[in-house]
Design an enzyme around this catalytic site. Structure first.
Site, PDB file in Angstrom:
ATOM      1  N   HIS A 218       0.820  -1.215   0.000  1.00 21.39           N
ATOM      2  CA  HIS A 218       0.000   0.000   0.000  1.00 21.39           C
ATOM      3  C   HIS A 218       0.855   1.267   0.000  1.00 21.39           C
ATOM      4  O   HIS A 218       0.344   2.370   0.160  1.00 21.39           O
ATOM      5  CB  HIS A 218      -0.916  -0.031   1.242  1.00 21.39           C
ATOM      6  CG  HIS A 218      -2.034   0.942   1.217  1.00 21.39           C
ATOM      7  ND1 HIS A 218      -2.141   1.978   2.119  1.00 21.39           N
ATOM      8  CD2 HIS A 218      -3.114   1.050   0.403  1.00 21.39           C
ATOM      9  CE1 HIS A 218      -3.228   2.674   1.882  1.00 21.39           C
ATOM     10  NE2 HIS A 218      -3.846   2.137   0.841  1.00 21.39           N
ATOM     11  N   LYS A 220       3.172   4.445  -1.200  1.00 19.03           N
ATOM     12  CA  LYS A 220       3.280   5.394  -2.309  1.00 19.03           C
ATOM     13  C   LYS A 220       4.582   6.155  -2.088  1.00 19.03           C
ATOM     14  O   LYS A 220       4.635   7.110  -1.298  1.00 19.03           O
ATOM     15  CB  LYS A 220       2.121   6.375  -2.357  1.00 19.03           C
ATOM     16  CG  LYS A 220       0.744   5.734  -2.524  1.00 19.03           C
ATOM     17  CD  LYS A 220       0.078   5.542  -1.211  1.00 19.03           C
ATOM     18  CE  LYS A 220      -1.300   4.921  -1.400  1.00 19.03           C
ATOM     19  NZ  LYS A 220      -1.832   4.401  -0.135  1.00 19.03           N
ATOM     20  N   ASP A 225      17.175  10.125  -7.503  1.00 20.32           N
ATOM     21  CA  ASP A 225      18.605  10.360  -7.326  1.00 20.32           C
ATOM     22  C   ASP A 225      19.073  10.217  -5.878  1.00 20.32           C
ATOM     23  O   ASP A 225      20.164  10.679  -5.524  1.00 20.32           O
ATOM     24  CB  ASP A 225      18.997  11.748  -7.860  1.00 20.32           C
ATOM     25  CG  ASP A 225      18.870  11.841  -9.370  1.00 20.32           C
ATOM     26  OD1 ASP A 225      18.804  10.785 -10.019  1.00 20.32           O
ATOM     27  OD2 ASP A 225      18.814  12.971  -9.897  1.00 20.32           O
ATOM     28  N   HIS A 394      -8.887  11.700   1.773  1.00 20.83           N
ATOM     29  CA  HIS A 394      -8.089  10.477   1.754  1.00 20.83           C
ATOM     30  C   HIS A 394      -6.780  10.659   2.522  1.00 20.83           C
ATOM     31  O   HIS A 394      -5.958   9.758   2.582  1.00 20.83           O
ATOM     32  CB  HIS A 394      -7.805  10.097   0.289  1.00 20.83           C
ATOM     33  CG  HIS A 394      -7.200   8.757   0.087  1.00 20.83           C
ATOM     34  ND1 HIS A 394      -5.892   8.587  -0.329  1.00 20.83           N
ATOM     35  CD2 HIS A 394      -7.704   7.506   0.241  1.00 20.83           C
ATOM     36  CE1 HIS A 394      -5.628   7.294  -0.451  1.00 20.83           C
ATOM     37  NE2 HIS A 394      -6.695   6.615  -0.103  1.00 20.83           N
ATOM     38  N   LYS A 396      -3.974  10.917   5.415  1.00 23.32           N
ATOM     39  CA  LYS A 396      -3.675  10.079   6.582  1.00 23.32           C
ATOM     40  C   LYS A 396      -2.719  10.870   7.466  1.00 23.32           C
ATOM     41  O   LYS A 396      -1.502  10.769   7.335  1.00 23.32           O
ATOM     42  CB  LYS A 396      -3.045   8.756   6.147  1.00 23.32           C
ATOM     43  CG  LYS A 396      -3.904   7.972   5.124  1.00 23.32           C
ATOM     44  CD  LYS A 396      -3.097   7.665   3.920  1.00 23.32           C
ATOM     45  CE  LYS A 396      -3.759   6.928   2.803  1.00 23.32           C
ATOM     46  NZ  LYS A 396      -5.131   6.608   2.787  1.00 23.32           N
ATOM     47  N   ASP A 401      -0.294  17.212  20.035  1.00 19.47           N
ATOM     48  CA  ASP A 401       0.230  18.422  20.663  1.00 19.47           C
ATOM     49  C   ASP A 401       0.998  19.243  19.621  1.00 19.47           C
ATOM     50  O   ASP A 401       0.619  19.279  18.454  1.00 19.47           O
ATOM     51  CB  ASP A 401       1.094  18.053  21.865  1.00 19.47           C
ATOM     52  CG  ASP A 401       0.305  17.307  22.941  1.00 19.47           C
ATOM     53  OD1 ASP A 401      -0.934  17.438  22.947  1.00 19.47           O
ATOM     54  OD2 ASP A 401       0.914  16.590  23.757  1.00 19.47           O
TER      55      ASP A 401
END
Length: 476
Positions: A218, A220, A225, A394, A396, A401
């Protein structure tokens, strides 16, 4: 007739016992599979055998996907390591030695001090930054994504990587066998002809036969370089530009990173490449001296069956348990572990400001129903929920704090915690946390807050559907 009934009972007891023994570490998983077995005897057990024997197979996957100690040693040597909590700018960690030790040990990755980060808050901004990095590549492009669409955006990235491969740049792409199940090999004909390499992570049919269906990549990640990296919630597809007819505007969060943290992303990609291809590419240019002048502190934490522990779950729990003033969470799917539920409840009961943004318009109805099944009990403890109205959210993100924030690929759900290959970046710098805070406050303006009294008035049918989806949620 009595003999057949006894035989059927014996088979059912045997299957139930097998599931309970193999899933002893995950009672929620056991209950979900027992429910399926009750509804579909025999068939349910066959499904379990092929789809969920996670902890029987896990050690084998770890042996094939263990950390490369030589590469890890090189990363530690080249990184600017933060070895004491007091060395983190802002002063907030000076009294958090316990959390600091937990992050270093459970996260199984260094906390590094020479980084720059930029928060990217939508698909267009992210794609522009990624394309700029790809077009400027001189040595290599390492790209991993869960979903890769054969659409305008997918072809744009493919063609850009083809051009760089023709220039002699090393190009490697990983896509997931289920997330990108509709992607055909013909899509990569020109890609391969140009000298670029690609790999399907656990393709559908072999994964089913080898009982790896429950292992999904899952992540991404983009590394260019060895000096610039990207990680977050955005895959490759037109829907991330708001072109999905049902979902509309797509709100997401991605990170652009420079400095030590890119070494961590590189290590994750190379290990996934080895797991998917059985090849171990090695080149000094993968871990170059980056010369980054930034002073941000960042930790890259990877989770998955090829890691020694459930690092993302353990570190997020530790972070939540540390909160003194606020916990702000944005997640498209909320199917938490019992530990996370308890951490959030006790935080709210102690007076911590716990806020959560979830979608109003879901992309997956079953998962959304399971998410909403938690709202009543959480709001009863003082946790506040908002539903995003502008489109589909979408992102996450977790902000605790002014101490630490998390951005990455892992949802706040059991699959991300215990089954998927995921990667999160933990940000410690006040400026990075403030940028995420600004986005969160804007998202609140684009959302409506749920009222407990009104929420409890939903229909009995809806409540029953939520309860059913919650029971099955460990498998979703």
């Amino acid at each position: 007739m009595t003999t057949w009934l006894l035989l059927a009972l014996f088979i059912f007891i045997f299957q139930s016992g097998t599931i309970l023994v193999l899933e002893y570490r995950r009672p929620a998983n056991a209950m979900a599979w027992l429910f399926i077995l009750f509804l579909f005897p025999i068939v349910g057990f066959v499904l379990y055998y092929f789809l969920a024997r996670e902890y029987v197979r896990r050690r084998r996957v770890r042996r094939r996907g263990g950390l490369d100690e030589q590469r890890r040693g090189e990363i530690l040597t080249k990184s600017h390591l933060i070895n004491e909590p007091g060395d983190i700018p802002g002063g907030g960690f000076a009294d958090e030695a316990r959390l600091f030790r937990t992050l270093r040990k459970a996260g199984a990755s260094p906390i590094t001090g020479c980084n720059k980060s930029r928060v990217l808050t939508n698909g267009q901004m992210t794609y522009d930054a990624m394309m700029e990095a790809i077009r400027g590549a001189k040595h290599h492009i390492h790209f991993a994504t869960y979903i890769y669409r054969d659409d305008e955006i997918g072809r744009m990235f493919r063609d850009a990587m083809i051009e760089k491969a023709k220039e002699g740049v090393q190009v490697r792409l990983i896509y997931d066998g289920i997330g990108s199940v509709s992607l055909s090999k013909s899509f990569f004909a020109a890609f391969e002809a140009a000298g670029a390499e690609y790999a399907c992570f656990f393709p559908l049919r072999p994964a089913f036969m080898k009982k790896r269906m429950n292992y999904r990549n899952h992540r991404k990640i983009l590394v260019v370089d060895g000096t610039k990296g990207f990680v977050g919630g955005i895959n490759v597809g037109e829907e991330y530009l708001g072109r999905h007819k049902k979902l509309g505007f797509w709100r997401d969060t991605h990170l652009e990173l420079e400095g030590d943290a890119v070494y961590g992303l590189q290590e994750v990609f190379l290990k996934d490449w080895e797991l998917a291809t059985k090849q171990r590419p090695s080149d000094p240019g993968f871990l170059p001296e980056h010369g980054c002048s930034g002073g941000e502190v960042v930790q890259i934490v990877a989770g998955g069956p090829n890691r020694r522990a459930d690092a993302i779950h353990e570190t997020l729990f530790a972070i939540l348990a540390t909160a003194k003033r606020r916990i702000w969470i944005t997640t498209p799917y909320f199917i938490p572990s019992a530990g996370v539920v308890m951490a959030l409840k006790t935080a709210a009961l102690s007076g911590v400001d716990v806020r959560m943004i979830v979608p109003l318009i879901p992309d997956t109805k079953l998962v959304h129903a399971a998410t909403m099944s938690y709202v009543d009990e959480m709001m009863s403890c003082g946790i506040r929920f908002w539903q995003y109205e502008r489109g589909f959210i979408h992102a996450k993100v977790v902000i605790v704090d002014e101490l630490i924030a998390s951005v990455g690929t892992a949802n706040m759900d059991l699959r991300s915690f215990f089954s998927n290959f995921e990667t999160n970046a933990y940000l410690f710098h006040p400026d990075a946390i403030a940028a995420l805070e600004r986005d969160f406050l804007q998202d609140l303006k684009d959302s409506r807050e749920l009222e407990l009294s009104s929420f409890r008035k939903r229909s009995g049918g809806r409540k029953a559907a939520e309860a059913l989806c919650r029971m099955l949620s460990p498998l979703l």
